[in-house]
Structures are given as structure tokens and as C-alpha cells.
Design a protein around this motif. Sequence first.
Motif, PDB file in Angstrom:
ATOM      1  N   ALA A  16      16.186   6.644  24.216  1.00 54.42           N
ATOM      2  CA  ALA A  16      16.377   5.278  23.735  1.00 54.42           C
ATOM      3  C   ALA A  16      17.703   5.138  22.995  1.00 54.42           C
ATOM      4  O   ALA A  16      18.413   4.135  23.140  1.00 54.42           O
ATOM      5  CB  ALA A  16      15.218   4.876  22.820  1.00 54.42           C
ATOM      6  N   ALA A  17      18.044   6.137  22.199  1.00 57.58           N
ATOM      7  CA  ALA A  17      19.318   6.110  21.484  1.00 57.58           C
ATOM      8  C   ALA A  17      20.485   6.156  22.464  1.00 57.58           C
ATOM      9  O   ALA A  17      21.499   5.455  22.282  1.00 57.58           O
ATOM     10  CB  ALA A  17      19.400   7.282  20.509  1.00 57.58           C
ATOM     11  N   GLU A  18      20.355   6.953  23.516  1.00 52.23           N
ATOM     12  CA  GLU A  18      21.396   7.031  24.550  1.00 52.23           C
ATOM     13  C   GLU A  18      21.547   5.693  25.260  1.00 52.23           C
ATOM     14  O   GLU A  18      22.672   5.224  25.511  1.00 52.23           O
ATOM     15  CB  GLU A  18      21.037   8.128  25.552  1.00 52.23           C
ATOM     16  N   TYR A  19      20.417   5.067  25.585  1.00 52.70           N
ATOM     17  CA  TYR A  19      20.452   3.762  26.254  1.00 52.70           C
ATOM     18  C   TYR A  19      21.147   2.713  25.378  1.00 52.70           C
ATOM     19  O   TYR A  19      22.047   1.991  25.830  1.00 52.70           O
ATOM     20  CB  TYR A  19      19.033   3.311  26.595  1.00 52.70           C
ATOM     21  N   LEU A  20      20.740   2.628  24.107  1.00 57.84           N
ATOM     22  CA  LEU A  20      21.323   1.635  23.212  1.00 57.84           C
ATOM     23  C   LEU A  20      22.803   1.905  22.963  1.00 57.84           C
ATOM     24  O   LEU A  20      23.598   0.969  22.828  1.00 57.84           O
ATOM     25  CB  LEU A  20      20.558   1.612  21.887  1.00 57.84           C
ATOM     26  N   SER A  21      23.174   3.174  22.899  1.00 57.02           N
ATOM     27  CA  SER A  21      24.590   3.513  22.696  1.00 57.02           C
ATOM     28  C   SER A  21      25.431   2.965  23.842  1.00 57.02           C
ATOM     29  O   SER A  21      26.539   2.445  23.627  1.00 57.02           O
ATOM     30  CB  SER A  21      24.762   5.032  22.602  1.00 57.02           C
TER      31      SER A  21
END
Length: 304
Positions: A16-21
Motif C-alpha cells: 500500500a505504501a508503494e502504491y501511494l508513493s
Amino acid sequence: MPGVNLLKDWMRLTEAAEYLSGVLKDKLEPKDLLQFAIDGQLRLSVNFLLTQAYGNQAVICRRPPKKNQGQVYELRSRRYVHVTPHTVSLDGIFELPMIGGEATNIKQGYLKQTGVSSPLISQPEGVYVQSLDGIFYQLQDCLEDAKEDKSSEQTGETDLPSPSDQGENVILTAEAESDEDKVWNNVAMFRRGDVEKYRPSATLPRGSMVVVRKDNLVEFARNCKAQSSNPTAIPDLERTSLLKMVYGMAVTAYNYRAKATRNRATGENLGSIHADLDRLGLNLDVDTIRKYVKEAEVRFTEQE
């Protein structure tokens, strides 16, 4: 890659953090998502993929039920939760409503990821999850499973702290320890059949995986983009806080009644919000008052 991750119904915090980044063009880490959840901006979920979970159906209400079969706990938000005595098996993904011990779990997970040590504190009102169709459950420990699983290690994306024995040996403050003893002692009053095998969980169960559902993640990204494109707009967190104050004052000071067809609080006569503002020289249209009080009511009114 954001496009590939979006094909999933849920993502681990790293994904999720990778997606939002990628979407927001800003480097985010799992601890940032935990902080957003603590601030009320992002809804987290828990996946019981790697563990067997149990729960008793719960109903959130504004007043303690007069007649009930089960337990009643008072939440910190001055609401009550009525927990039935019947335990069911839980499987799959559930939302974290952040109303009890699950909120403490997330806060302690955040502190751990930021390098701050914190004692494991259990909330006497228990740990709650919410199904995707809106049903609340208070998580339960199966005492038989706990005996068989003493040596098992917790797994999960956030490495959330957990007690050493499924609810036992929890490091508590003196006040919380006293309250929790009352909770677990009171459960004996309602033991029937298989219920005697369970007691309220102190934390999310071992093997729980904290995740983010795709729908919640997309909504969060959309809100972030809307905020960046219109910096003068009130951020959702601040708007939520303001609406809480509006609704709290409407109910406590003006006797506003949720779902009522007519409310003196939002009228124009003496004793209304409009009349009191007008007396102070603060002119505000009645329709505007009704709009925001109604928005707050819809947002914060839970199951009765």
C-alpha cells in the motif's frame, strides 16, 4: 508497480505504501499509513488469513440497553457496546473501527516502527472488528487454542505487539489491569455451553495481518489529490474534528435528536442554534446550520 497492486482486493502495508508513493509522487512507508490511520484519515483492515479468529457480535449504541443477554462496555467516546454471549468463527478481512483495543494495537505498532518502546496496554472494553457488511464483533480468545499455541510466534506486516500468552501476562497500567480483571470476571456470569471456552481478547490475535482494502486506499489517494489541487479546502481530518464539535454541541447543548423529523435545535425559534448565534451577532443561515448538523449526524451516528 501501482497498476499491478491495484488488481488486488487488499494490500499489505508495504504494498500500500508503494502504491501511494507512486500515485502521490511522495515517498511513503508503512509507518506513515499507521499514522494516517491513527489520525482518522485512512481505514485499516485485518486479515485473518494466517490465524483462526473468534468473535461475539456487538452493537454500538448511545445508551446502555435496559435488557440484554451478554456484556455491556462503555467506550471512551461515551457510547456503549452490547456484546452478545454467542461466539462465532471469523475468517477473511474485517475493518478496524478504532474504537477499542485495536486502536491501541495500531498506536503501539506505530511506536515500535518509529523506534519507540512502549509497554503493551490492554483496553478493558476489548478489541473490535467490523465486517464489510457493517456488523461489529468483539474478538475472543479460545482458551483451548491458547494452551496449544503458547510457543507460536506472531506474524504480520506491522509486527504489532502482542501478549506472551493470548491475553495473559499483559503489561498494564494499574487502572487498566483492575478494569480488565472486572471484564474477564464478569464473562463468567454469561457462560453457556461453548462460551466458557472463550474470553475477550486483549489484542489482535497472533497471525493477524494488518492490511488496507483497495477501496479504502483509492478513496484515501483521491482525498489526498483533491486536497493538493485545492489547498484552501479544509482537510478531511480537520473537517471531521469540526463536525464532531458541531454534533456534540447540538446534542448536548440543544438536545438535537438524530433521525427526528423536526428538531428545535435547527429551527429559528428561541433556544435554537440560529437564535443563539443571532443574539451574539453571528448571522448564519438556518439551511446552512441544518446542512452541517445533518452531515455530522450521518457521519457519526452508529448502530442503535
